[in-house]
Scaffold this active site. Structure first.
Site, PDB file in Angstrom:
ATOM      1  N   ASP A  19       0.835  -1.200   0.000  1.00 27.70           N
ATOM      2  CA  ASP A  19       0.000   0.000   0.000  1.00 27.70           C
ATOM      3  C   ASP A  19       0.875   1.257   0.000  1.00 27.70           C
ATOM      4  O   ASP A  19       1.500   1.586   1.009  1.00 27.70           O
ATOM      5  CB  ASP A  19      -0.904   0.015   1.243  1.00 27.70           C
ATOM      6  CG  ASP A  19      -1.853   1.208   1.232  1.00 27.70           C
ATOM      7  OD1 ASP A  19      -2.931   1.088   0.628  1.00 27.70           O
ATOM      8  OD2 ASP A  19      -1.499   2.263   1.804  1.00 27.70           O
ATOM      9  N   TYR A  49       3.322   9.753  -0.746  1.00 18.80           N
ATOM     10  CA  TYR A  49       4.337   9.172   0.143  1.00 18.80           C
ATOM     11  C   TYR A  49       5.744   9.337  -0.450  1.00 18.80           C
ATOM     12  O   TYR A  49       6.740   9.082   0.223  1.00 18.80           O
ATOM     13  CB  TYR A  49       4.096   7.680   0.401  1.00 18.80           C
ATOM     14  CG  TYR A  49       2.780   7.318   1.056  1.00 18.80           C
ATOM     15  CD1 TYR A  49       1.929   8.283   1.588  1.00 18.80           C
ATOM     16  CD2 TYR A  49       2.371   5.998   1.146  1.00 18.80           C
ATOM     17  CE1 TYR A  49       0.720   7.941   2.165  1.00 18.80           C
ATOM     18  CE2 TYR A  49       1.168   5.639   1.731  1.00 18.80           C
ATOM     19  CZ  TYR A  49       0.340   6.615   2.234  1.00 18.80           C
ATOM     20  OH  TYR A  49      -0.854   6.253   2.805  1.00 18.80           O
ATOM     21  N   LYS A  79      -2.514   5.911  -4.629  1.00 20.99           N
ATOM     22  CA  LYS A  79      -3.638   6.818  -4.354  1.00 20.99           C
ATOM     23  C   LYS A  79      -3.482   8.160  -5.081  1.00 20.99           C
ATOM     24  O   LYS A  79      -2.366   8.665  -5.232  1.00 20.99           O
ATOM     25  CB  LYS A  79      -3.737   7.072  -2.837  1.00 20.99           C
ATOM     26  CG  LYS A  79      -3.683   5.791  -2.012  1.00 20.99           C
ATOM     27  CD  LYS A  79      -3.878   6.015  -0.535  1.00 20.99           C
ATOM     28  CE  LYS A  79      -3.574   4.742   0.250  1.00 20.99           C
ATOM     29  NZ  LYS A  79      -2.181   4.602   0.677  1.00 20.99           N
ATOM     30  N   HIS A  97      -7.547   9.613  -2.417  1.00 19.49           N
ATOM     31  CA  HIS A  97      -6.888   9.601  -1.106  1.00 19.49           C
ATOM     32  C   HIS A  97      -7.746  10.240  -0.006  1.00 19.49           C
ATOM     33  O   HIS A  97      -7.839   9.719   1.098  1.00 19.49           O
ATOM     34  CB  HIS A  97      -5.524  10.299  -1.216  1.00 19.49           C
ATOM     35  CG  HIS A  97      -4.525   9.830  -0.215  1.00 19.49           C
ATOM     36  ND1 HIS A  97      -3.177   9.732  -0.482  1.00 19.49           N
ATOM     37  CD2 HIS A  97      -4.670   9.416   1.072  1.00 19.49           C
ATOM     38  CE1 HIS A  97      -2.546   9.294   0.604  1.00 19.49           C
ATOM     39  NE2 HIS A  97      -3.428   9.090   1.553  1.00 19.49           N
TER      40      HIS A  97
HETATM   41  N1  LIG Z   1      -5.250   6.453   3.356  1.00 21.78           N
HETATM   42  C1  LIG Z   1      -4.684   7.236   4.246  1.00 21.78           C
HETATM   43  O1  LIG Z   1      -5.003   8.439   4.366  1.00 21.78           O
HETATM   44  C2  LIG Z   1      -3.622   6.678   5.133  1.00 21.78           C
HETATM   45  C3  LIG Z   1      -3.182   7.409   6.246  1.00 21.78           C
HETATM   46  C4  LIG Z   1      -2.205   6.849   7.058  1.00 21.78           C
HETATM   47  C5  LIG Z   1      -1.693   5.589   6.765  1.00 21.78           C
HETATM   48  N2  LIG Z   1      -2.132   4.897   5.655  1.00 21.78           N
HETATM   49  C6  LIG Z   1      -1.606   3.560   5.311  1.00 21.78           C
HETATM   50  O2  LIG Z   1      -1.649   2.724   6.465  1.00 21.78           O
HETATM   51  C7  LIG Z   1      -0.328   2.233   6.735  1.00 21.78           C
HETATM   52  C8  LIG Z   1      -0.144   1.976   8.210  1.00 21.78           C
HETATM   53  O3  LIG Z   1      -0.396   3.135   8.979  1.00 21.78           O
HETATM   54  P1  LIG Z   1       0.721   3.850   9.869  1.00 21.78           P
HETATM   55  O4  LIG Z   1       1.999   3.790   9.165  1.00 21.78           O
HETATM   56  O5  LIG Z   1       0.190   5.169  10.246  1.00 21.78           O
HETATM   57  O6  LIG Z   1       0.750   3.098  11.221  1.00 21.78           O
HETATM   58  P2  LIG Z   1       0.663   1.633  11.867  1.00 21.78           P
HETATM   59  O7  LIG Z   1       0.851   0.553  10.878  1.00 21.78           O
HETATM   60  O8  LIG Z   1      -0.555   1.657  12.694  1.00 21.78           O
HETATM   61  O9  LIG Z   1       1.908   1.680  12.847  1.00 21.78           O
HETATM   62  C9  LIG Z   1       3.203   1.823  12.370  1.00 21.78           C
HETATM   63  C10 LIG Z   1       4.116   2.089  13.573  1.00 21.78           C
HETATM   64  O10 LIG Z   1       4.138   0.952  14.439  1.00 21.78           O
HETATM   65  C11 LIG Z   1       5.460   0.400  14.465  1.00 21.78           C
HETATM   66  N3  LIG Z   1       5.287  -1.056  14.386  1.00 21.78           N
HETATM   67  C12 LIG Z   1       4.854  -1.784  13.322  1.00 21.78           C
HETATM   68  N4  LIG Z   1       4.777  -3.086  13.631  1.00 21.78           N
HETATM   69  C13 LIG Z   1       5.176  -3.196  14.916  1.00 21.78           C
HETATM   70  C14 LIG Z   1       5.331  -4.293  15.795  1.00 21.78           C
HETATM   71  N5  LIG Z   1       5.057  -5.539  15.427  1.00 21.78           N
HETATM   72  N6  LIG Z   1       5.771  -4.036  17.058  1.00 21.78           N
HETATM   73  C15 LIG Z   1       6.051  -2.773  17.456  1.00 21.78           C
HETATM   74  N7  LIG Z   1       5.929  -1.695  16.663  1.00 21.78           N
HETATM   75  C16 LIG Z   1       5.506  -1.901  15.399  1.00 21.78           C
HETATM   76  C17 LIG Z   1       6.202   0.985  13.283  1.00 21.78           C
HETATM   77  O11 LIG Z   1       7.563   1.164  13.580  1.00 21.78           O
HETATM   78  P3  LIG Z   1       8.784   0.682  12.623  1.00 21.78           P
HETATM   79  O12 LIG Z   1       8.449   1.052  11.205  1.00 21.78           O
HETATM   80  O13 LIG Z   1       9.951   1.449  13.176  1.00 21.78           O
HETATM   81  O14 LIG Z   1       8.913  -0.807  12.825  1.00 21.78           O
HETATM   82  C18 LIG Z   1       5.522   2.351  13.147  1.00 21.78           C
HETATM   83  O15 LIG Z   1       6.081   3.269  14.081  1.00 21.78           O
HETATM   84  C19 LIG Z   1       0.570   3.335   6.151  1.00 21.78           C
HETATM   85  O16 LIG Z   1       1.898   2.909   5.988  1.00 21.78           O
HETATM   86  C20 LIG Z   1      -0.143   3.627   4.865  1.00 21.78           C
HETATM   87  O17 LIG Z   1       0.147   2.638   3.898  1.00 21.78           O
HETATM   88  C21 LIG Z   1      -3.083   5.438   4.841  1.00 21.78           C
END
Ligand SMILES: NC(=O)c1ccc[n+]([C@@H]2O[C@H](COP(=O)([O-])OP(=O)(O)OC[C@H]3O[C@@H](n4cnc5c(N)ncnc54)[C@H](OP(=O)(O)O)[C@@H]3O)[C@@H](O)[C@H]2O)c1
Length: 271
Positions: free
Chosen positions: A45, A50, A75, A108
């Site tokens: 994704d 990004y 997106k 998006h």
């Molecule tokens: N459509 C939208 O508007 C939108 C908005 C936000 C996000 N997204 C999508 O959703 C994805 C995920 O969201 P997100 O990046 O905000 O947050 P998330 O997946 O909820 O959390 C990511 C955070 O948690 C840590 N983490 C991941 N797995 C872990 C584990 N097993 N144990 C401990 N810590 C862990 C990561 O650190 P490390 O990387 O340092 O391991 C990072 O700091 C994004 O990458 C993007 O593709 C979409």
């Protein structure tokens, strides 16, 4: 349910229920995608905004995995929605990715002009440049407005969903209209990884908090997109198919909802 599990979309395509998210992965993107593909992920994704579509494309090519085995989402950014540069924006993303089609193209945010943008995406789908079309950050009201003016029901709505933020009304509307919900920030960008009630479940199943949260979402029928740049966590986040939360535990997790967003509110964003 196993790690190869896919969900059938309303347009007949199948999508893996767990993806690697790459928002803020920056210079680590290529390695993270390669690690994920090696671990068995087949769904990535990304988004134009990004600024890492190129790295995603490079990793896909370097992995040697056939293109048709990997599900790629990107997106359409808000500026391109507002200025109606839909075709140009998709072309740029395809060039960045080095692909001739994307599996899923999402609006998006519900920026002004999203209905017109979506209608153009319907054409791009017919031309074969997009396999599935969907939206992101759409609440029930945005979806109702969209559905009253377009021809194709979106396959996906990607919204912030984690233990502290569940928009039940929107999720229910999606279910009724056969729109699959994807959870962005499933771990609350890390903020949900110290909730004591989840720690108790993690201890019971000898799993991490992240694994319990991702399992809860999958059992709710929601696709997950955890982001990590660390190989051990990328592997850990996929290793969620050997335990099952009970009905009571699902309810307990559901009760953690505080409607507390970590990201912007789709009803009032200013970018
Ligand atoms: N459509 C939208 O508007 C939108 C908005 C936000 C996000 N997204 C999508 O959703 C994805 C995920 O969201 P997100 O990046 O905000 O947050 P998330 O997946 O909820 O959390 C990511 C955070 O948690 C840590 N983490 C991941 N797995 C872990 C584990 N097993 N144990 C401990 N810590 C862990 C990561 O650190 P490390 O990387 O340092 O391991 C990072 O700091 C994004 O990458 C993007 O593709 C979409």
């Amino acid at each position: 349910m196993n790690q190869d599990t896919k969900v059938l979309l309303n347009d007949g395509h199948r999508m893996p229920i767990i993806a690697l998210g790459v928002w803020q992965s920056q210079e680590d993107t290529k390695k993270a995608v390669l690690d994920a593909l090696k671990a068995g992920y087949r769904h990535i994704d990304t988004a134009f905004v990004y600024d890492n579509e190129r790295a995603v494309g490079e990793a896909i090519r370097e992995s040697g995995i056939p293109r048709n085995e990997i599900f790629v989402t990107t997106k359409l950014w808000n500026d391109d929605i507002r200025s109606y540069k839909i075709r140009e924006a998709l072309k740029t993303s395809l060039d960045n990715l080095g692909l001739d089609y994307v599996d899923l193209y999402l609006i998006h945010w519900p920026a002004e002009g999203y209905v017109e943008a979506y209608l153009e995406m319907e054409k791009l789908q017919k031309e074969g440049l997009i396999r599935s079309i969907g939206v992101s950050n759409f609440r029930k009201s945005h979806l109702e407005n969209l559905l009253s003016q377009v021809h194709i029901i979106p396959s996906i709505n990607q919204i912030e969903t984690n233990p502290q933020m569940v928009d039940e009304e929107t999720i229910q509307f999606c279910k009724e209209n056969k729109i699959v919900v994807e959870a962005w920030s499933p771990l609350g960008s890390g903020a949900c990884l110290s909730i004591p009630a989840i720690q108790i479940l993690a201890n019971k199943y000898h799993k991490s908090l992240a694994q319990v949260i991702l399992r809860w979402l999958l059992q709710k029928g929601i696709v997950v997109l955890p982001k990590s740049i660390h190989e051990n966590r990328i592997i850990e986040n996929m290793n969620i198919f050997d335990f099952e939360l009970t009905h009571e535990e699902m309810n307990l997790m559901n009760q953690l909802n505080q409607h507390k967003r970590t990201g912007p509110d789709p009803d009032c964003f200013n970018f």
